[in-house]
Motif scaffolding. Structure first.
Motif, PDB file in Angstrom:
ATOM      1  N   LEU A  85       1.019  -0.930   0.104  1.00 20.76           N
ATOM      2  CA  LEU A  85      -0.051  -0.003   0.165  1.00 20.76           C
ATOM      3  C   LEU A  85       0.927   1.262  -0.296  1.00 20.76           C
ATOM      4  O   LEU A  85       0.902   2.144   1.080  1.00 20.76           O
ATOM      5  N   ARG A  86       1.482   1.187  -0.966  1.00 15.45           N
ATOM      6  CA  ARG A  86       2.707   2.100  -0.734  1.00 15.45           C
ATOM      7  C   ARG A  86       2.431   2.968  -2.332  1.00 15.45           C
ATOM      8  O   ARG A  86       1.837   2.379  -3.474  1.00 15.45           O
ATOM      9  N   ARG A  87       3.274   3.897  -2.893  1.00 13.96           N
ATOM     10  CA  ARG A  87       3.321   4.322  -4.295  1.00 13.96           C
ATOM     11  C   ARG A  87       4.019   4.187  -4.982  1.00 13.96           C
ATOM     12  O   ARG A  87       5.464   2.977  -4.122  1.00 13.96           O
ATOM     13  N   PRO A  88       4.446   3.493  -6.111  1.00 12.50           N
ATOM     14  CA  PRO A  88       4.952   2.520  -6.421  1.00 12.50           C
ATOM     15  C   PRO A  88       6.213   3.414  -7.204  1.00 12.50           C
ATOM     16  O   PRO A  88       6.201   4.763  -7.580  1.00 12.50           O
ATOM     17  N   THR A  89       7.411   2.713  -7.010  1.00  8.75           N
ATOM     18  CA  THR A  89       8.630   3.096  -7.486  1.00  8.75           C
ATOM     19  C   THR A  89       8.470   3.398  -9.711  1.00  8.75           C
ATOM     20  O   THR A  89       7.816   2.300  -9.938  1.00  8.75           O
ATOM     21  N   PRO A  90       9.582   3.772  -9.796  1.00  7.88           N
ATOM     22  CA  PRO A  90      10.168   4.274 -10.961  1.00  7.88           C
ATOM     23  C   PRO A  90      10.552   2.311 -12.158  1.00  7.88           C
ATOM     24  O   PRO A  90       9.202   2.237 -12.869  1.00  7.88           O
ATOM     25  N   ALA A  91      10.925   1.577 -11.164  1.00  5.58           N
ATOM     26  CA  ALA A  91      10.872  -0.357 -11.315  1.00  5.58           C
ATOM     27  C   ALA A  91       9.555  -0.087 -11.693  1.00  5.58           C
ATOM     28  O   ALA A  91       9.057  -0.974 -11.978  1.00  5.58           O
TER      29      ALA A  91
END
Length: 125
Positions: A85-91
């Motif tokens: 439940l976090r913002r997605p990383t660029p990866a």
């Protein structure tokens, strides 16, 4: 949701969140299992139904179902929040774009339900 994932969630909740531990009541009767509590919560979430609709299916009342749902949501945030439940990383975003492109849906990050995908045969264009 597949069964192994559901059972993993039930197992983690029953081992790490007190509400989902099976207890005995004042008369010594065994209370609801973690499986019953999680099933009630997921059914309420999945179908968006009223809390008293699991009464006959799982033998839970409205107040108990509501309590299961509230504790389930809190437990999921507590146990899985940091990882899922976090913002997605660029990866993460790149991986999702690659999967979408492989499946024929390039650039579909902003439209997870494909509502903005143009379909030439759509009857309501």
């Amino acid at each position: 949701m597949n069964k192994p994932l559901f059972m993993h969630i039930v197992d983690r909740l029953s081992n790490e969140v007190d509400f989902f531990c099976q207890n005995k009541d004042g008369l010594g009767r065994i209370g609801l299992s973690a499986l019953q509590k999680c099933t009630a919560a997921i059914r309420a979430l999945a179908y968006g139904s009223a809390a008293d609709t699991v009464d006959e299916y799982l033998r839970l009342g409205e107040t108990t179902t509501r309590s299961c749902l509230e504790n389930f949501v809190d437990g999921i945030i507590y146990l899985f929040g940091d990882e899922y439940l976090r913002r997605p990383t660029p990866a993460d975003l790149q991986r999702l774009l690659d999967i979408g492109e492989y499946r024929g849906f390039p650039g579909m990050i902003g439209s997870i339900d494909c509502m903005h995908w143009e379909w030439k045969n759509c009857p309501t264009t």
